[in-house]
Design an enzyme around this catalytic site. Structure first.
Site, PDB file in Angstrom:
ATOM      1  N   ASP A  37       0.583  -1.210   0.256  1.00  0.00           N
ATOM      2  CA  ASP A  37       0.123   0.149  -0.260  1.00  0.00           C
ATOM      3  C   ASP A  37       0.901   1.220   0.058  1.00  0.00           C
ATOM      4  O   ASP A  37       2.000   1.147   0.377  1.00  0.00           O
ATOM      5  CB  ASP A  37      -0.878   0.043   1.216  1.00  0.00           C
ATOM      6  N   ASP A  62       4.019   2.880  -4.228  1.00  0.00           N
ATOM      7  CA  ASP A  62       3.031   3.135  -5.051  1.00  0.00           C
ATOM      8  C   ASP A  62       2.818   2.013  -6.108  1.00  0.00           C
ATOM      9  O   ASP A  62       3.589   1.541  -6.758  1.00  0.00           O
ATOM     10  CB  ASP A  62       3.386   4.236  -5.966  1.00  0.00           C
ATOM     11  N   ASN A  89      -6.296  -4.959  -5.833  1.00  0.00           N
ATOM     12  CA  ASN A  89      -7.219  -4.290  -4.945  1.00  0.00           C
ATOM     13  C   ASN A  89      -6.962  -2.711  -4.692  1.00  0.00           C
ATOM     14  O   ASN A  89      -7.985  -2.122  -4.711  1.00  0.00           O
ATOM     15  CB  ASN A  89      -7.357  -5.194  -3.624  1.00  0.00           C
ATOM     16  N   TYR A 153     -13.902   7.229 -12.021  1.00  0.00           N
ATOM     17  CA  TYR A 153     -14.056   6.050 -11.138  1.00  0.00           C
ATOM     18  C   TYR A 153     -14.859   4.635 -11.964  1.00  0.00           C
ATOM     19  O   TYR A 153     -14.218   3.942 -12.262  1.00  0.00           O
ATOM     20  CB  TYR A 153     -14.504   6.175  -9.776  1.00  0.00           C
ATOM     21  N   LYS A 157     -13.246   1.363 -13.501  1.00  0.00           N
ATOM     22  CA  LYS A 157     -13.820  -0.126 -12.978  1.00  0.00           C
ATOM     23  C   LYS A 157     -14.233  -0.948 -13.921  1.00  0.00           C
ATOM     24  O   LYS A 157     -14.079  -1.980 -14.241  1.00  0.00           O
ATOM     25  CB  LYS A 157     -14.803   0.187 -11.750  1.00  0.00           C
ATOM     26  N   THR A 188     -15.568   1.186   4.489  1.00  0.00           N
ATOM     27  CA  THR A 188     -14.119   1.068   4.520  1.00  0.00           C
ATOM     28  C   THR A 188     -13.697   2.471   4.742  1.00  0.00           C
ATOM     29  O   THR A 188     -14.695   3.579   4.589  1.00  0.00           O
ATOM     30  CB  THR A 188     -13.591   0.509   3.180  1.00  0.00           C
TER      31      THR A 188
END
Ligand SMILES: NC(=O)c1ccc[n+]([C@@H]2O[C@H](COP(=O)([O-])OP(=O)(O)OC[C@H]3O[C@@H](n4cnc5c(N)ncnc54)[C@H](O)[C@@H]3O)[C@@H](O)[C@H]2O)c1
Length: 260
Positions: A37, A62, A89, A153, A157, A188
């Site tokens: 991460d 990154d 992910n 976004y 996706k 989250t």
């Protein structure tokens, strides 16, 4: 639940949320995990797993750069000499509101992290994976249709969904499976502003009311789906994207009066 003993998994975007929950569940079920991460708190994910008796190494990088992908692949090879599972992910929303004036650089940053990120992870990990390996990418219900996320976004996706399909074809005959999960609304760090705002207004009960299960999801519920796709139980599942969304993507936007 499947036994992942002897297997090594890489999980990107694992400082919290879905990535952390999946790393913990994989480790609980025997996998050695490399968690990567941008945020230093990915070290906490690894520490939680080690404290519970599991095997974990953190890489702060990154994940959407060639160097980052090479770093987490190298870490996995150093730890165990193998890569069996890749969970690509890591992702960002680029802001939660739909905008018609998104600057090019902001649009491209969402594309870079959400779409190029899985690609570089897969490209670098693949040469180390053998038949029986499994790749899972995090898409989103926002990539299936409009209305569930901001424009860059959602477009990124949708790209992840096709990346899964195109790679399934490209991997023909190699015995490596690639699939995706398309989460709906999951609690989250990414959705914390939405949850916080609803709680502040006393409207927590409204969260997730658009889906047939009428609630938001938890990261562990996505993790369970990822583990299934990573496991031999899904041995004939290839090139699919499994929605984990309380039924949101199964319906048209009509209010079913008969079920209220
Ligand atoms: N929470 C939801 O409702 C929801 C719904 C659909 C899809 N998703 C997707 O699930 C995935 C995980 O998100 P989450 O909900 O757990 O939120 P999250 O914000 O907790 O997780 C995303 C993680 O990715 C990391 N990240 C971002 N850019 C990175 C980069 N360049 N390199 C390395 N790490 C990077 C972040 O630091 C963060 O830890 C994302 O791809 C997200 O788009 C989430």
């Amino acid at each position: 639940m499947q036994d992942f003993t002897g297997k090594t998994a890489i999980i990107t975007g694992a400082a919290g949320g879905i990535g952390r929950a999946t790393a913990r569940l994989l480790a609980e079920n025997g996998a050695s995990v490399v968690v990567a991460d941008l945020q230093d708190s990915v070290e906490d994910t690894a520490a939680l797993i080690r404290d519970a008796g599991g095997h974990a190494r953190a890489v702060v990088t990154d994940c959407a750069t060639d160097a980052g992908a090479k770093a987490f692949v190298a870490a996995a090879l150093e730890e165990t000499g193998r890569i069996d599972i890749l969970f690509a992910n890591a992702g960002i929303t680029g802001g939660l509101l739909p905008r018609l004036d998104t600057p090019s650089e902001d649009f491209m940053e969402v594309m870079r992290i959400n779409l190029l990120g899985p690609w570089v992870a897969i490209r670098e990990a693949l040469p180390q994976m053998k038949a029986g390996g499994a790749i899972i990418c995090t898409a989103s219900v926002a990539g299936l249709r409009a209305g569930a996320g901001p424009i860059p976004y959602s477009a990124s996706k949708a790209g992840v969904i096709n990346l899964v399909q195109s790679l399934a074809m490209a991997l023909s005959g190699r015995g490596i499976r690639i699939n995706g999960v398309a989460p709906g609304l999951i609690e989250t760090p990414m959705t914390a502003p939405l949850y916080d705002a609803a709680r502040a207004k006393g409207r927590e009960g409204k969260i997730g009311q658009l889906n047939p299960l009428r609630r938001g999801g938890q990261p562990e519920e996505v993790a369970e789906a990822v583990l299934w796709l990573a496991s031999d139980a899904a041995s004939y599942v290839q090139g699919q994207v499994l929605s984990v969304d309380g039924g949101l993507s199964a319906q048209l936007p009509f209010t079913p009066k008969w079920s209220s």
